[in-house]
Design a protein around this motif. Sequence first.
Motif, PDB file in Angstrom:
ATOM      1  N   CYS A  58       0.852  -1.196   0.000  1.00  0.00           N
ATOM      2  CA  CYS A  58       0.000   0.000   0.000  1.00  0.00           C
ATOM      3  C   CYS A  58       0.885   1.243   0.000  1.00  0.00           C
ATOM      4  CB  CYS A  58      -0.904   0.019   1.229  1.00  0.00           C
ATOM      5  SG  CYS A  58      -1.914  -1.460   1.424  1.00  0.00           S
ATOM      6  N   GLY A  59       0.791   2.025  -1.031  1.00  0.00           N
ATOM      7  CA  GLY A  59       1.617   3.213  -1.132  1.00  0.00           C
ATOM      8  C   GLY A  59       0.899   4.472  -0.697  1.00  0.00           C
ATOM      9  N   HIS A  60       1.649   5.527  -0.566  1.00  0.00           N
ATOM     10  CA  HIS A  60       1.140   6.869  -0.281  1.00  0.00           C
ATOM     11  C   HIS A  60       1.971   7.838  -1.095  1.00  0.00           C
ATOM     12  CE1 HIS A  60      -1.908   6.915   2.994  1.00  0.00           C
ATOM     13  NE2 HIS A  60      -1.514   5.666   3.085  1.00  0.00           N
ATOM     14  N   TYR A  61       1.729   9.103  -0.910  1.00  0.00           N
ATOM     15  CA  TYR A  61       2.508  10.129  -1.594  1.00  0.00           C
ATOM     16  C   TYR A  61       2.260  10.095  -3.107  1.00  0.00           C
ATOM     17  CZ  TYR A  61       4.592   9.471   2.973  1.00  0.00           C
ATOM     18  OH  TYR A  61       4.767   9.293   4.309  1.00  0.00           O
ATOM     19  N   GLU A  62       3.251  10.529  -3.893  1.00  0.00           N
ATOM     20  CA  GLU A  62       3.054  10.692  -5.328  1.00  0.00           C
ATOM     21  C   GLU A  62       3.059   9.359  -6.074  1.00  0.00           C
ATOM     22  OE1 GLU A  62       2.335  12.707  -8.851  1.00  0.00           O
ATOM     23  OE2 GLU A  62       2.250  13.408  -6.765  1.00  0.00           O
ATOM     24  N   GLY A  63       3.835   8.400  -5.587  1.00  0.00           N
ATOM     25  CA  GLY A  63       3.894   7.127  -6.299  1.00  0.00           C
ATOM     26  C   GLY A  63       5.023   6.256  -5.777  1.00  0.00           C
ATOM     27  N   TYR A  64       5.360   5.241  -6.570  1.00  0.00           N
ATOM     28  CA  TYR A  64       6.394   4.277  -6.206  1.00  0.00           C
ATOM     29  C   TYR A  64       7.630   4.462  -7.070  1.00  0.00           C
ATOM     30  CZ  TYR A  64       2.263   1.696  -4.476  1.00  0.00           C
ATOM     31  OH  TYR A  64       1.100   1.317  -3.857  1.00  0.00           O
ATOM     32  N   ASP A  65       8.797   4.189  -6.508  1.00  0.00           N
ATOM     33  CA  ASP A  65       9.990   4.070  -7.331  1.00  0.00           C
ATOM     34  C   ASP A  65       9.731   2.952  -8.349  1.00  0.00           C
ATOM     35  OD1 ASP A  65      12.673   2.734  -8.013  1.00  0.00           O
ATOM     36  OD2 ASP A  65      13.337   4.573  -7.016  1.00  0.00           O
ATOM     37  N   GLU A  66      10.033   3.215  -9.598  1.00  0.00           N
ATOM     38  CA  GLU A  66       9.698   2.283 -10.682  1.00  0.00           C
ATOM     39  C   GLU A  66      10.343   0.915 -10.509  1.00  0.00           C
ATOM     40  OE1 GLU A  66       7.561   1.295 -14.138  1.00  0.00           O
ATOM     41  OE2 GLU A  66       7.424   2.994 -12.730  1.00  0.00           O
ATOM     42  N   ARG A  67      11.437   0.826  -9.789  1.00  0.00           N
ATOM     43  CA  ARG A  67      12.105  -0.462  -9.605  1.00  0.00           C
ATOM     44  C   ARG A  67      11.291  -1.421  -8.743  1.00  0.00           C
ATOM     45  NH1 ARG A  67      17.575   2.732  -8.297  1.00  0.00           N
ATOM     46  NH2 ARG A  67      15.931   4.065  -7.423  1.00  0.00           N
ATOM     47  N   ILE A  68      10.384  -0.878  -7.939  1.00  0.00           N
ATOM     48  CA  ILE A  68       9.466  -1.736  -7.177  1.00  0.00           C
ATOM     49  C   ILE A  68       8.545  -2.468  -8.147  1.00  0.00           C
ATOM     50  CG2 ILE A  68       7.578  -1.754  -5.499  1.00  0.00           C
ATOM     51  CD1 ILE A  68       8.867   0.744  -4.225  1.00  0.00           C
ATOM     52  N   ARG A  69       8.040  -1.730  -9.140  1.00  0.00           N
ATOM     53  CA  ARG A  69       7.170  -2.333 -10.155  1.00  0.00           C
ATOM     54  C   ARG A  69       7.929  -3.360 -11.002  1.00  0.00           C
ATOM     55  NH1 ARG A  69       2.707   1.171 -10.847  1.00  0.00           N
ATOM     56  NH2 ARG A  69       3.119   3.343 -10.284  1.00  0.00           N
ATOM     57  N   GLN A  70       9.128  -2.980 -11.406  1.00  0.00           N
ATOM     58  CA  GLN A  70       9.861  -3.792 -12.370  1.00  0.00           C
ATOM     59  C   GLN A  70      10.462  -5.062 -11.787  1.00  0.00           C
ATOM     60  OE1 GLN A  70      12.701  -0.910 -13.824  1.00  0.00           O
ATOM     61  NE2 GLN A  70      11.376  -0.291 -15.529  1.00  0.00           N
ATOM     62  N   HIS A  71      10.904  -5.004 -10.528  1.00  0.00           N
ATOM     63  CA  HIS A  71      11.716  -6.102 -10.009  1.00  0.00           C
ATOM     64  C   HIS A  71      11.181  -6.766  -8.740  1.00  0.00           C
ATOM     65  CE1 HIS A  71      14.610  -4.784 -12.963  1.00  0.00           C
ATOM     66  NE2 HIS A  71      14.637  -3.575 -12.430  1.00  0.00           N
ATOM     67  N   LEU A  72       9.999  -6.365  -8.289  1.00  0.00           N
ATOM     68  CA  LEU A  72       9.496  -6.953  -7.048  1.00  0.00           C
ATOM     69  C   LEU A  72       8.068  -7.479  -7.177  1.00  0.00           C
ATOM     70  CD1 LEU A  72      10.151  -7.524  -4.064  1.00  0.00           C
ATOM     71  CD2 LEU A  72       9.173  -5.280  -3.515  1.00  0.00           C
ATOM     72  N   VAL A  73       7.191  -6.685  -7.718  1.00  0.00           N
ATOM     73  CA  VAL A  73       5.774  -7.071  -7.725  1.00  0.00           C
ATOM     74  C   VAL A  73       5.457  -8.039  -8.868  1.00  0.00           C
ATOM     75  CG1 VAL A  73       5.182  -4.837  -6.733  1.00  0.00           C
ATOM     76  CG2 VAL A  73       4.915  -5.190  -9.186  1.00  0.00           C
ATOM     77  N   THR A  74       4.416  -8.819  -8.652  1.00  0.00           N
ATOM     78  CA  THR A  74       3.919  -9.733  -9.688  1.00  0.00           C
ATOM     79  C   THR A  74       2.626  -9.222 -10.299  1.00  0.00           C
ATOM     80  OG1 THR A  74       2.690 -11.030  -8.038  1.00  0.00           O
ATOM     81  CG2 THR A  74       4.942 -11.739  -8.548  1.00  0.00           C
ATOM     82  N   ASP A  75       1.894  -8.386  -9.545  1.00  0.00           N
ATOM     83  CA  ASP A  75       0.607  -7.868 -10.019  1.00  0.00           C
ATOM     84  C   ASP A  75       0.449  -6.416  -9.590  1.00  0.00           C
ATOM     85  OD1 ASP A  75      -1.209 -10.599 -10.600  1.00  0.00           O
ATOM     86  OD2 ASP A  75       0.252 -10.864  -8.992  1.00  0.00           O
ATOM     87  N   GLU A  76      -0.197  -5.633 -10.437  1.00  0.00           N
ATOM     88  CA  GLU A  76      -0.624  -4.284 -10.063  1.00  0.00           C
ATOM     89  C   GLU A  76      -2.138  -4.239 -10.213  1.00  0.00           C
ATOM     90  OE1 GLU A  76       1.512  -0.861 -11.585  1.00  0.00           O
ATOM     91  OE2 GLU A  76       3.098  -2.202 -12.311  1.00  0.00           O
ATOM     92  N   LEU A  77      -2.829  -3.835  -9.131  1.00  0.00           N
ATOM     93  CA  LEU A  77      -4.287  -3.856  -9.134  1.00  0.00           C
ATOM     94  C   LEU A  77      -4.866  -2.494  -8.790  1.00  0.00           C
ATOM     95  CD1 LEU A  77      -5.120  -7.231  -7.325  1.00  0.00           C
ATOM     96  CD2 LEU A  77      -5.046  -6.761  -9.784  1.00  0.00           C
ATOM     97  N   SER A  78      -5.969  -2.183  -9.417  1.00  0.00           N
ATOM     98  CA  SER A  78      -6.732  -0.962  -9.142  1.00  0.00           C
ATOM     99  C   SER A  78      -8.182  -1.350  -8.911  1.00  0.00           C
ATOM    100  CB  SER A  78      -6.637  -0.006 -10.334  1.00  0.00           C
ATOM    101  OG  SER A  78      -7.594   1.032 -10.236  1.00  0.00           O
ATOM    102  N   ILE A  79      -8.862  -0.671  -7.987  1.00  0.00           N
ATOM    103  CA  ILE A  79     -10.286  -0.962  -7.774  1.00  0.00           C
ATOM    104  C   ILE A  79     -11.180   0.015  -8.534  1.00  0.00           C
ATOM    105  CG2 ILE A  79      -9.906  -2.078  -5.535  1.00  0.00           C
ATOM    106  CD1 ILE A  79     -11.031   0.518  -4.239  1.00  0.00           C
ATOM    107  N   GLY A  80     -10.593   0.885  -9.344  1.00  0.00           N
ATOM    108  CA  GLY A  80     -11.413   1.788 -10.131  1.00  0.00           C
ATOM    109  C   GLY A  80     -10.616   2.966 -10.647  1.00  0.00           C
TER     110      GLY A  80
END
Length: 251
Positions: free
Chosen positions: A113-135
Amino acid sequence: MKVDVLTLFPEMFEGVFGTSILGKAREKGIVALQAVNFRNYAGNKHGQVDDTPYGGGGGMVLKPDPIFAAVEDLLENDTAVRPRVILMCPQGETFTQKKAEELSREEHLIFICGHYEGYDERIRQHLVTDELSIGDYVLTGGELPAMVAIDSVVRLLPGVLGNETSAVTDSFSTGLLEYPHYTRPADFRGHQVPDVLLSGHHSNIEAWRRQESLRRTFERRPDLLKHADLTVKERQWLKSLEEQSAQRVTD
């Protein structure tokens, strides 16, 4: 199932994890739920987990090191299959019942669960398996979306719901919206329960429910019918319903 949530506000999950269906599932040992404050993995005396973005711009961005360290710590003694690491993010895939069913077959889920403006892109690229939005809207953080997703997934686990068929007939589980429900009294202020539901004739009741499910989907979410598994007879009935609807508009 094991569910871990990485958040800066673990107290937000206390009520959600401890009450109602999730609380009962936890008590039964069907699911282990844990909220972890990833500020504990900041690695600096100020507990800083965010920083200004390279290249300039407004807002703050979550640093990769506390997130990676928190996930690695959760996995240190985990010999099971690598868990799904899920980033709650407005840019992610729209969360659906189909996705909930897919995730309910996993042994371990980690939500970030993030806050602020966003995530460092390396979290998306090298750690997570899924990105989900509820709307298609933006919230102050990923906590509320994570709660929504976790509730939707956990209720599908065997033994969580009192009636195992409840989740099977939910809206979207069949590709259609669910049929109308009625209970006692049969006559409420002159409004009657449909006779077929009082008949005790199970095949007629099932046929009525299927038809009403189709009708409700046609009226409220016709887009779902494009991918629904329908018989020739059902498609013909929907065609007549569409013609009747068009005729009423013309009249």
